[in-house]
Design a protein around this motif. Structure first.
Motif, short mmCIF file in Angstrom:
data_model
loop_
_atom_site.label_atom_id
_atom_site.label_comp_id
_atom_site.label_asym_id
_atom_site.label_seq_id
_atom_site.Cartn_x
_atom_site.Cartn_y
_atom_site.Cartn_z
N PHE A 279 0.83 -1.21 0.00
CA PHE A 279 0.00 0.00 0.00
C PHE A 279 0.86 1.27 0.00
O PHE A 279 0.51 2.27 -0.63
CB PHE A 279 -0.93 0.00 1.21
N THR A 280 2.01 1.21 0.69
CA THR A 280 2.93 2.36 0.68
C THR A 280 3.41 2.64 -0.74
O THR A 280 3.45 3.79 -1.19
CB THR A 280 4.14 2.09 1.59
N GLY A 281 3.78 1.58 -1.47
CA GLY A 281 4.21 1.74 -2.85
C GLY A 281 3.14 2.35 -3.72
O GLY A 281 3.41 3.23 -4.55
N LEU A 282 1.89 1.89 -3.55
CA LEU A 282 0.79 2.43 -4.34
C LEU A 282 0.55 3.91 -4.07
O LEU A 282 0.36 4.71 -4.99
CB LEU A 282 -0.49 1.63 -4.05
N ILE A 283 0.57 4.28 -2.79
CA ILE A 283 0.33 5.68 -2.42
C ILE A 283 1.45 6.57 -2.92
O ILE A 283 1.22 7.63 -3.53
CB ILE A 283 0.17 5.81 -0.89
N LEU A 284 2.70 6.15 -2.67
CA LEU A 284 3.84 6.98 -3.09
C LEU A 284 3.96 7.06 -4.60
O LEU A 284 4.44 8.06 -5.14
CB LEU A 284 5.13 6.42 -2.49
N ASP A 285 3.51 6.03 -5.31
CA ASP A 285 3.55 6.07 -6.78
C ASP A 285 2.66 7.20 -7.30
O ASP A 285 3.01 7.88 -8.27
CB ASP A 285 3.08 4.73 -7.34
#
Length: 309
Positions: A279-285
């Motif tokens: 989820f962190t990767g998705l948000i930061l993307d």
């Protein structure tokens, strides 16, 4: 009206080489303004640069990245030629680099170094450059043949859209990633690379600066490709959790019991961490996409380099 060219020469303790460097670029680019940015030299670099006819300025924050940040912020020009002030780069190649930039409306031309003497590279520099160049290509999909070259020609729109964050010799890596991520039109031209004049010493630490450059590549990958970075971490954590969970599941299926409760708790924690990384990767993307759009708009605010600009 011809394009205004600024030659930017960052230097530190280069009294033995700076006059030769300035003279070389004055001869190669007669209409250019030569700027020497001194970075706390303790020898006669400033006096030698002034005597050679350069405009001399100073940056007190130590490190090449800090000097480049100051140069890019202070100088207004149509075309920027950047080289180290140690007389290792071939000033006579500058017109060809500038011509390539103008003729093809590029944003950066890298002077890929072709060694003219064994003493030009210290032991380990060539190998380290190859390793770092290959790593950048694997992580970002494409690269240059010489990412650590300090000899580059830039368009105005490159310079004024580049938020310099590096402090030291990792600046060349940051420059390369900026060009790759914004998909700028760039090129490389082979240029001679000479040994330093007697009395001039390299400021680059093979291992110390090499590790900093390596760390910069990893950090830039984390910042520019967060979905892939954090996704990979999540996958690793998920696989570890799966391996630890298999014996627990088999035991539960045979006995109906979970005897190793600490392992079960560890598996649960790893799964939660894997999900958080995803989820962190998705948000930061999403955040990175917005930042990239802002940088792209800053880049497009300036016109492409062209003759007669």
């Amino acid at each position: 009206m011809s394009s205004h060219i600024a030659v930017l020469l960052p230097c530190y303790n280069e009294e033995a080489a700076i006059a030769q460097t300035v003279a070389g670029f004055r001869a190669a680019l007669p209409g250019a303004t030569i700027y020497v940015y001194d970075n706390n030299s303790r020898d006669g670099t400033i006096a030698a640069a002034r005597a050679a006819g350069a405009v001399v300025r100073s940056e007190r924050m130590q490190g090449k990245g800090n000097v480049v940040r100051r140069m890019f912020a202070d100088i207004d020009a149509d075309i920027y030629v950047m080289a180290d002030g140690d007389a290792t780069y071939d000033a006579a190649s500058a017109p060809a680099l500038v011509a390539r930039l103008l003729d093809e409306q590029l944003d950066m031309v890298v002077g890929s170094r072709v060694t003219q003497a064994d003493a030009a590279y210290r032991r380990g520099h060539r190998f380290g450059n190859a390793v770092l160049t290959g790593m950048l290509a694997r992580l970002f999909g494409r690269s240059f043949t010489d990412i650590l070259s300090g000899y580059r020609v830039f368009s105005r729109r490159f310079v004024k859209s580049f938020p310099v964050l590096s402090a030291g010799f990792e600046i060349e890596t940051e420059i390369s990633v900026h060009a790759l991520e914004l998909k700028m039109p760039v090129a490389e031209v082979e240029t001679p690379y000479f040994a330093r004049p007697e009395g001039s010493e390299s400021k680059l630490s093979t291992y110390g600066d090499g590790l900093r450059i390596l760390n910069t590549i990893v950090q830039l990958y984390r910042l520019e490709r967060p979905l892939l970075f954090f996704g990979a971490v999540g996958v690793v954590l998920g696989l570890v959790a799966l391996l630890l969970a298999v014996p627990l599941v088999l035991t539960y299926l045979h006995t109906g019991l979970v005897p190793r409760q600490p392992t079960a708790i560890l598996v649960t924690g790893l799964v939660i961490l894997a999900a958080l990384n995803a989820f962190t990767g998705l948000i930061l993307d999403t955040v990175v996409r917005g930042r990239r759009e802002v940088r792209r708009l800053a880049y497009l605010a300036h016109r492409a380099p062209q003759r007669g600009a």
